[in-house]
Design a protein around this motif. Structure first.
Motif, PDB file in Angstrom:
ATOM      1  N   TRP A  60       0.830  -1.215   0.000  1.00  0.00           N
ATOM      2  CA  TRP A  60       0.000   0.000   0.000  1.00  0.00           C
ATOM      3  C   TRP A  60       0.861   1.260   0.000  1.00  0.00           C
ATOM      4  O   TRP A  60       1.916   1.312   0.631  1.00  0.00           O
ATOM      5  N   TYR A  61       0.352   2.275  -0.692  1.00  0.00           N
ATOM      6  CA  TYR A  61       1.041   3.578  -0.705  1.00  0.00           C
ATOM      7  C   TYR A  61       1.033   4.184   0.694  1.00  0.00           C
ATOM      8  O   TYR A  61       0.100   3.954   1.472  1.00  0.00           O
ATOM      9  N   ASN A  62       2.030   5.006   0.948  1.00  0.00           N
ATOM     10  CA  ASN A  62       1.957   5.792   2.181  1.00  0.00           C
ATOM     11  C   ASN A  62       1.041   7.007   1.953  1.00  0.00           C
ATOM     12  O   ASN A  62       0.625   7.286   0.818  1.00  0.00           O
ATOM     13  N   GLU A  63       0.755   7.706   3.029  1.00  0.00           N
ATOM     14  CA  GLU A  63      -0.202   8.816   2.990  1.00  0.00           C
ATOM     15  C   GLU A  63       0.242   9.910   2.000  1.00  0.00           C
ATOM     16  O   GLU A  63      -0.560  10.436   1.234  1.00  0.00           O
ATOM     17  N   ALA A  64       1.550  10.227   2.040  1.00  0.00           N
ATOM     18  CA  ALA A  64       2.053  11.316   1.187  1.00  0.00           C
ATOM     19  C   ALA A  64       1.861  10.964  -0.290  1.00  0.00           C
ATOM     20  O   ALA A  64       1.492  11.823  -1.106  1.00  0.00           O
ATOM     21  N   THR A  65       2.089   9.701  -0.639  1.00  0.00           N
ATOM     22  CA  THR A  65       1.924   9.289  -2.048  1.00  0.00           C
ATOM     23  C   THR A  65       0.453   9.329  -2.444  1.00  0.00           C
ATOM     24  O   THR A  65       0.108   9.787  -3.545  1.00  0.00           O
ATOM     25  N   CYS A  66      -0.415   8.858  -1.547  1.00  0.00           N
ATOM     26  CA  CYS A  66      -1.862   8.953  -1.839  1.00  0.00           C
ATOM     27  C   CYS A  66      -2.247  10.406  -2.083  1.00  0.00           C
ATOM     28  O   CYS A  66      -2.992  10.719  -3.018  1.00  0.00           O
ATOM     29  N   GLU A  67      -1.709  11.315  -1.246  1.00  0.00           N
ATOM     30  CA  GLU A  67      -2.043  12.739  -1.388  1.00  0.00           C
ATOM     31  C   GLU A  67      -1.558  13.277  -2.728  1.00  0.00           C
ATOM     32  O   GLU A  67      -2.289  13.970  -3.439  1.00  0.00           O
ATOM     33  N   THR A  68      -0.305  12.959  -3.071  1.00  0.00           N
ATOM     34  CA  THR A  68       0.284  13.471  -4.323  1.00  0.00           C
ATOM     35  C   THR A  68      -0.503  12.975  -5.530  1.00  0.00           C
ATOM     36  O   THR A  68      -0.857  13.757  -6.432  1.00  0.00           O
ATOM     37  N   LEU A  69      -0.797  11.682  -5.533  1.00  0.00           N
ATOM     38  CA  LEU A  69      -1.517  11.124  -6.687  1.00  0.00           C
ATOM     39  C   LEU A  69      -2.963  11.616  -6.723  1.00  0.00           C
ATOM     40  O   LEU A  69      -3.501  11.909  -7.801  1.00  0.00           O
ATOM     41  N   ALA A  70      -3.594  11.730  -5.569  1.00  0.00           N
ATOM     42  CA  ALA A  70      -4.987  12.206  -5.526  1.00  0.00           C
ATOM     43  C   ALA A  70      -5.082  13.655  -6.027  1.00  0.00           C
ATOM     44  O   ALA A  70      -6.019  14.015  -6.747  1.00  0.00           O
ATOM     45  N   THR A  71      -4.091  14.465  -5.681  1.00  0.00           N
ATOM     46  CA  THR A  71      -4.078  15.862  -6.145  1.00  0.00           C
ATOM     47  C   THR A  71      -3.982  15.911  -7.671  1.00  0.00           C
ATOM     48  O   THR A  71      -4.662  16.696  -8.330  1.00  0.00           O
ATOM     49  N   GLU A  72      -3.159  15.027  -8.222  1.00  0.00           N
ATOM     50  CA  GLU A  72      -3.010  14.978  -9.681  1.00  0.00           C
ATOM     51  C   GLU A  72      -4.305  14.474 -10.337  1.00  0.00           C
ATOM     52  O   GLU A  72      -4.739  15.010 -11.368  1.00  0.00           O
ATOM     53  N   VAL A  73      -4.923  13.472  -9.734  1.00  0.00           N
ATOM     54  CA  VAL A  73      -6.192  12.955 -10.279  1.00  0.00           C
ATOM     55  C   VAL A  73      -7.214  14.097 -10.354  1.00  0.00           C
ATOM     56  O   VAL A  73      -7.862  14.307 -11.392  1.00  0.00           O
ATOM     57  N   GLU A  74      -7.325  14.849  -9.266  1.00  0.00           N
ATOM     58  CA  GLU A  74      -8.333  15.924  -9.246  1.00  0.00           C
ATOM     59  C   GLU A  74      -7.978  17.033 -10.242  1.00  0.00           C
ATOM     60  O   GLU A  74      -8.860  17.600 -10.885  1.00  0.00           O
ATOM     61  N   ALA A  75      -6.680  17.327 -10.383  1.00  0.00           N
ATOM     62  CA  ALA A  75      -6.264  18.355 -11.352  1.00  0.00           C
ATOM     63  C   ALA A  75      -6.598  17.905 -12.774  1.00  0.00           C
ATOM     64  O   ALA A  75      -7.074  18.707 -13.603  1.00  0.00           O
ATOM     65  N   CYS A  76      -6.383  16.633 -13.072  1.00  0.00           N
ATOM     66  CA  CYS A  76      -6.726  16.100 -14.413  1.00  0.00           C
ATOM     67  C   CYS A  76      -8.237  16.217 -14.643  1.00  0.00           C
ATOM     68  O   CYS A  76      -8.677  16.616 -15.731  1.00  0.00           O
ATOM     69  N   CYS A  77      -9.014  15.857 -13.645  1.00  0.00           N
ATOM     70  CA  CYS A  77     -10.481  15.916 -13.797  1.00  0.00           C
ATOM     71  C   CYS A  77     -10.946  17.351 -14.047  1.00  0.00           C
ATOM     72  O   CYS A  77     -11.823  17.598 -14.871  1.00  0.00           O
ATOM     73  N   ARG A  78     -10.311  18.309 -13.322  1.00  0.00           N
ATOM     74  CA  ARG A  78     -10.701  19.721 -13.525  1.00  0.00           C
ATOM     75  C   ARG A  78     -10.330  20.182 -14.931  1.00  0.00           C
ATOM     76  O   ARG A  78     -11.067  20.943 -15.559  1.00  0.00           O
ATOM     77  N   GLU A  79      -9.172  19.723 -15.427  1.00  0.00           N
ATOM     78  CA  GLU A  79      -8.773  20.120 -16.786  1.00  0.00           C
ATOM     79  C   GLU A  79      -9.713  19.527 -17.825  1.00  0.00           C
ATOM     80  O   GLU A  79     -10.063  20.171 -18.807  1.00  0.00           O
ATOM     81  N   GLN A  80     -10.131  18.288 -17.601  1.00  0.00           N
ATOM     82  CA  GLN A  80     -10.999  17.601 -18.575  1.00  0.00           C
ATOM     83  C   GLN A  80     -12.397  18.197 -18.584  1.00  0.00           C
ATOM     84  O   GLN A  80     -13.031  18.292 -19.623  1.00  0.00           O
ATOM     85  N   ASN A  81     -12.884  18.557 -17.394  1.00  0.00           N
ATOM     86  CA  ASN A  81     -14.247  19.085 -17.320  1.00  0.00           C
ATOM     87  C   ASN A  81     -14.320  20.136 -16.203  1.00  0.00           C
ATOM     88  O   ASN A  81     -14.690  19.830 -15.072  1.00  0.00           O
ATOM     89  N   PRO A  82     -13.926  21.388 -16.537  1.00  0.00           N
ATOM     90  CA  PRO A  82     -13.820  22.419 -15.506  1.00  0.00           C
ATOM     91  C   PRO A  82     -15.133  22.655 -14.753  1.00  0.00           C
ATOM     92  O   PRO A  82     -15.118  22.967 -13.563  1.00  0.00           O
ATOM     93  N   ASN A  83     -16.276  22.501 -15.419  1.00  0.00           N
ATOM     94  CA  ASN A  83     -17.554  22.778 -14.748  1.00  0.00           C
ATOM     95  C   ASN A  83     -18.009  21.628 -13.857  1.00  0.00           C
ATOM     96  O   ASN A  83     -18.606  21.857 -12.810  1.00  0.00           O
ATOM     97  N   SER A  84     -17.730  20.394 -14.273  1.00  0.00           N
ATOM     98  CA  SER A  84     -18.160  19.234 -13.488  1.00  0.00           C
ATOM     99  C   SER A  84     -17.066  18.179 -13.433  1.00  0.00           C
ATOM    100  O   SER A  84     -17.173  17.117 -14.064  1.00  0.00           O
ATOM    101  N   PRO A  85     -15.997  18.449 -12.684  1.00  0.00           N
ATOM    102  CA  PRO A  85     -14.878  17.493 -12.657  1.00  0.00           C
ATOM    103  C   PRO A  85     -15.278  16.098 -12.194  1.00  0.00           C
ATOM    104  O   PRO A  85     -14.696  15.105 -12.641  1.00  0.00           O
TER     105      PRO A  85
END
Ligand SMILES: C[S@@+](CC[C@H](N)C(=O)[O-])C[C@H]1O[C@@H](n2cnc3c(N)ncnc32)[C@H](O)[C@@H]1O
Length: 237
Positions: A60-85
């Motif tokens: 399992w990932y450690n907390e910091a890695t989960c945070e880093t990857l989760a932040t990137e996931v959310e940034a990708c979703c916002r780029e793909q669909n800024p109104n409804s990520p």
């Protein structure tokens, strides 16, 4: 929040009532209640994540890695669909703790998790989620049967994150076969976390190149781990 609440309690004046029973002020009581609510919530969330089963190559990932990857996931979703990520379809292939992390962050913000999908071999992740009174979006996945995929996800995933169980060419080739069927054909993005030794194969099968970010694990791994993507990452190098 919980440590702040405790600090407040420690500094709070304790008032004695007439019968010498120590009393906490309303302020301190509220802080204590908040502390126990937080603690209870954390215990419930933690209980969702099963222990690692090394027979299934679970690290399992450690907390910091989960945070880093989760932040990137959310940034990708916002780029793909800024109104409804949250409408962006994301597949987590063999990376269950990251799925749980992103899901928890969204649920805590009252956002939809309907478009987050976990494709995983371990059916312990198919269970009911007591913490949030909901079922996980679990799809049984075995890289040895790479064509067995949920029909409604084929070509629909704008982002796929994968962390295959073994460092063999066969495992990466099969997982890559599945990823290519899941991902949107033109704009789909991929994050692959695996051993650094897989660099040439990540390029060969997925056109993914190595980033500087190194995923970390709760328990130390002897293999050097790396992150590969098929796009320029937004929130980490
Ligand atoms: C290296 S771990 C990656 C976990 C990731 N670091 C996380 O914290 O979510 C490999 C994952 O592959 C899963 N797995 C094991 N056997 C599998 C199989 N035959 N097909 C697909 N996934 C499998 C494991 O259960 C585990 O979740």
């Amino acid at each position: 929040m919980s440590s702040k609440a405790l600090e407040m309690l420690a500094n709070e004046t304790v008032e004695d009532s007439d019968d010498d029973v120590p009393q906490l002020s309303a302020h301190a009581l509220a802080a204590l209640e908040e502390f126990y609510t937080d603690q209870h919530q954390q215990e419930k969330s933690a209980s969702v994540q099963p222990a690692e089963d090394w027979n299934l190559s679970q690290f399992w990932y450690n907390e910091a890695t989960c945070e880093t990857l989760a932040t990137e996931v959310e940034a990708c979703c916002r780029e793909q669909n800024p109104n409804s990520p949250s409408e962006v379809i994301v597949a987590f292939v063999s990376c269950p703790t990251l799925y749980l992390h992103v899901r928890k962050l969204r649920l805590n913000k009252q956002q939809s998790v309907d478009n987050l999908h976990l494709l995983e071999f371990d059916t312990r992740f198919a269970s009911w989620d007591d913490s949030y009174q909901s079922r996980f979006n679990f799809h049984r996945y075995d890289f040895r049967e790479p064509e067995k995929l949920p029909a409604n996800l084929l070509g629909k995933c704008s982002l796929v994150i994968a962390d295959p169980p073994f460092l063999s060419e066969e495992c990466l080739r099969s997982t890559a076969f599945s990823i290519q069927r899941l991902i949107c054909s033109n704009s789909g993005r991929l994050i692959l976390c695996t051993g650094a030794v897989q660099e040439d194969l990540a390029a060969k099968y997925l056109n993914a190149s190595r980033r500087q970010f190194k995923p970390g694990h709760a328990n130390r791994l002897s293999n050097e781990f790396a992150c590969f993507t098929n796009y320029s990452t937004i929130t980490f190098e």
